[in-house]
Design an enzyme around this catalytic site. Structure first.
Site, PDB file in Angstrom:
ATOM      1  N   ARG A  58     -13.472   0.016 -12.376  1.00  0.00           N
ATOM      2  CA  ARG A  58     -12.221  -0.512 -11.050  1.00  0.00           C
ATOM      3  C   ARG A  58     -11.401  -0.053 -11.408  1.00  0.00           C
ATOM      4  O   ARG A  58      -9.992   0.435 -11.232  1.00  0.00           O
ATOM      5  CB  ARG A  58     -12.426  -1.372 -10.334  1.00  0.00           C
ATOM      6  CG  ARG A  58     -11.253  -1.577  -8.711  1.00  0.00           C
ATOM      7  CD  ARG A  58     -12.013  -2.565  -8.367  1.00  0.00           C
ATOM      8  NE  ARG A  58     -13.342  -2.956  -7.828  1.00  0.00           N
ATOM      9  CZ  ARG A  58     -12.999  -4.678  -7.748  1.00  0.00           C
ATOM     10  NH1 ARG A  58     -12.124  -5.725  -8.751  1.00  0.00           N
ATOM     11  NH2 ARG A  58     -14.643  -4.753  -7.756  1.00  0.00           N
ATOM     12  N   TYR A 111       8.783   2.424   8.133  1.00  0.00           N
ATOM     13  CA  TYR A 111       8.080   2.785   8.452  1.00  0.00           C
ATOM     14  C   TYR A 111       6.822   2.265   9.485  1.00  0.00           C
ATOM     15  O   TYR A 111       6.653   0.928   9.421  1.00  0.00           O
ATOM     16  CB  TYR A 111       7.236   3.221   6.956  1.00  0.00           C
ATOM     17  CG  TYR A 111       5.626   4.207   7.293  1.00  0.00           C
ATOM     18  CD1 TYR A 111       5.848   5.482   7.949  1.00  0.00           C
ATOM     19  CD2 TYR A 111       4.543   3.551   6.983  1.00  0.00           C
ATOM     20  CE1 TYR A 111       4.254   5.888   8.282  1.00  0.00           C
ATOM     21  CE2 TYR A 111       3.687   4.110   7.266  1.00  0.00           C
ATOM     22  CZ  TYR A 111       3.114   5.431   7.754  1.00  0.00           C
ATOM     23  OH  TYR A 111       1.787   6.179   7.564  1.00  0.00           O
ATOM     24  N   ASP A 184      10.243   2.048  -0.901  1.00  0.00           N
ATOM     25  CA  ASP A 184       9.514   3.144  -0.350  1.00  0.00           C
ATOM     26  C   ASP A 184      10.321   4.028  -0.757  1.00  0.00           C
ATOM     27  O   ASP A 184      10.944   4.542  -0.235  1.00  0.00           O
ATOM     28  CB  ASP A 184       8.747   2.953   1.253  1.00  0.00           C
ATOM     29  CG  ASP A 184       8.162   4.373   1.401  1.00  0.00           C
ATOM     30  OD1 ASP A 184       7.704   4.940   1.205  1.00  0.00           O
ATOM     31  OD2 ASP A 184       7.434   3.903   2.120  1.00  0.00           O
ATOM     32  N   LYS A 209       1.667  12.461  -0.376  1.00  0.00           N
ATOM     33  CA  LYS A 209       2.690  13.694   0.362  1.00  0.00           C
ATOM     34  C   LYS A 209       3.209  14.222  -1.148  1.00  0.00           C
ATOM     35  O   LYS A 209       2.559  15.193  -1.651  1.00  0.00           O
ATOM     36  CB  LYS A 209       3.702  12.448   0.691  1.00  0.00           C
ATOM     37  CG  LYS A 209       3.260  11.655   2.076  1.00  0.00           C
ATOM     38  CD  LYS A 209       3.818  11.172   2.763  1.00  0.00           C
ATOM     39  CE  LYS A 209       3.562  10.804   4.225  1.00  0.00           C
ATOM     40  NZ  LYS A 209       2.570   9.493   3.692  1.00  0.00           N
TER      41      LYS A 209
END
Length: 407
Positions: A58, A111, A184, A209
């Site tokens: 992980r 957002y 962000d 994105k």
């Protein structure tokens, strides 16, 4: 600040290590959970004081490590962590930095899913004091900071409404009170906004994105400075957050072309924004690189470029007219997310501030300008607007449908 040409060279070479890749240009996809040790001594040496699971897949995956190292270098931060989505990166970073009784400041332009998370989870379940502030407040944020303010969150441009925040001024006020600044940075990416040079402590990207750039992966990355890194790392480890190596590989692939893609997104979007700015059915274009944008001066001071996402406020129109607009579009798809090679158009409910519609009675659209020929995109928008406002455009529509079919 490095220029774009230098950034393109860095993007081509960062994170490539022949010792990891066996000589291949790209670091391979490493899928796995268990990492074997040769002996007890090696097993013991691998463990880190604050992470007893350092030798578990992980946290110790070569593909993921290559991506986090490359993004941290690109951002100019200390270290980075990956998450399964951009929203997960945002929410878990906050979870790692906030405790019961802390005060959190969020811009009113945030957002939408982050607003929901703050209200329902942080305020509703965890007794965090959540307060929304006017995004263009600048150094006025000092009047809202309390003794228990732990985090000031910024998002510039604002989601859907595209306000530009004075991040250096906000950061100065936050740091004077001992608070952290979280950003962000998905819209600008580190190529167009160097977060840590402007006072940010943690810079978050929805790598889904622009970083990935091909609409084929879900991924988030958060990068911290040295002060904030222990809290970010704790957030990832305590909640078991990581991402799949296949998505990380796709992000590394996208990273190599980020500069050339953003250059085209920027040029095409600005061309279309200027066209729409003078269209009779357009009330306002919400693009920070336009001189008419209220935050243009701050954008020009702090940013080195603009990307392909911006807003458009149309003159009022009925639901039927709006439906005609979207039916007429041939090259713009209707869909969530953005940052891929394809162009998108999305209707947005008019946001309200202090109980009033922010842009009056018009219709808000969010456009993402992709990598298609900008002239074709401009024609597509023109004929769709004509269709919406009942102007005959059959010839243009047929021509664009032919372009879309031939592509």
């Amino acid at each position: 600040m490095q220029d774009c040409d230098y950034q393109n060279t860095r993007l081509t070479h960062m994170g490539r290590d022949s010792r990891v890749s066996g000589g291949f240009v790209n670091v391979p996809i490493c899928r796995g959970s268990t990492i074997l040790a040769d002996n007890l001594e090696q097993w013991t040496q691998r463990k880190e004081p604050d992470n007893p699971y350092a030798s578990y897949g992980r946290f110790t995956n070569p593909t993921l490590q290559t991506l986090t190292q490359a993004v941290a270098e690109l951002e100019g931060g200390f270290q980075a962590s990956v998450f399964p989505s951009g929203l997960a990166a945002c929410t878990h970073t906050l979870l790692g930095m906030l405790e019961v009784g802390d005060h959190l400041l969020l811009p009113d332009s945030i957002y939408g899913p982050m607003r929901t998370f703050a209200q329902q989870v942080l305020a509703g379940r965890m007794r965090i004091q959540v307060q929304f502030y006017e995004p263009c407040i600048g150094e006025g944020i000092a009047s809202l900071i309390r003794p228990n303010t732990k985090v000031v969150y910024v998002e510039s441009p604002g989601s859907a409404t595209f306000e530009i925040q004075d991040i250096p001024a906000i950061a100065r006020c936050a740091h004077a009170a001992g608070a952290y600044v979280l950003l962000d940075n998905t819209w600008a990416t580190p190529l167009f906004f160097q977060a840590f040079e402007h006072g940010v402590d943690v810079s978050i990207q929805a790598a889904t994105k622009y970083l990935t750039g091909h609409s084929d992966a879900l991924l988030g990355v958060a990068t911290a400075n040295e002060r904030a890194w222990p809290l970010l790392r704790r957030a990832a480890h305590d909640f078991g957050q990581t991402a799949g190596p296949d998505d990380a590989f796709l992000a590394l692939r996208g990273l190599r072309t980020l500069g050339v893609r953003l250059r085209q997104h920027q040029a095409s979007a600005l061309q279309i924004a200027r066209f729409l700015e003078h269209h009779p059915q357009v009330r306002q274009v919400l693009h920070p690189a336009l001189e008419s944008h209220p935050g243009h001066a701050i954008w020009k001071r702090d940013f080195t470029g603009a990307t392909g996402l911006f807003g458009v406020v149309l003159e009022p129109l009925s639901h039927e007219q709006l439906s005609r607009f979207f039916k007429a579009l041939q090259l713009f798809g209707i869909g969530l997310s953005w940052g891929g090679f394809e162009s998108l158009a999305l209707p947005i409910d008019m946001p309200k501030r202090n109980g009033r519609a922010l842009f009056g009675e018009g219709q808000l659209l969010r456009l993402h300008v992709g990598l298609e020929e900008p002239g074709h995109l401009q024609q597509d928008l023109a004929q769709a607007l004509d269709a919406a406002y009942a102007v005959e455009t059959s010839e243009n529509s047929v021509g664009l449908r032919s372009v879309a079919q031939q592509a």
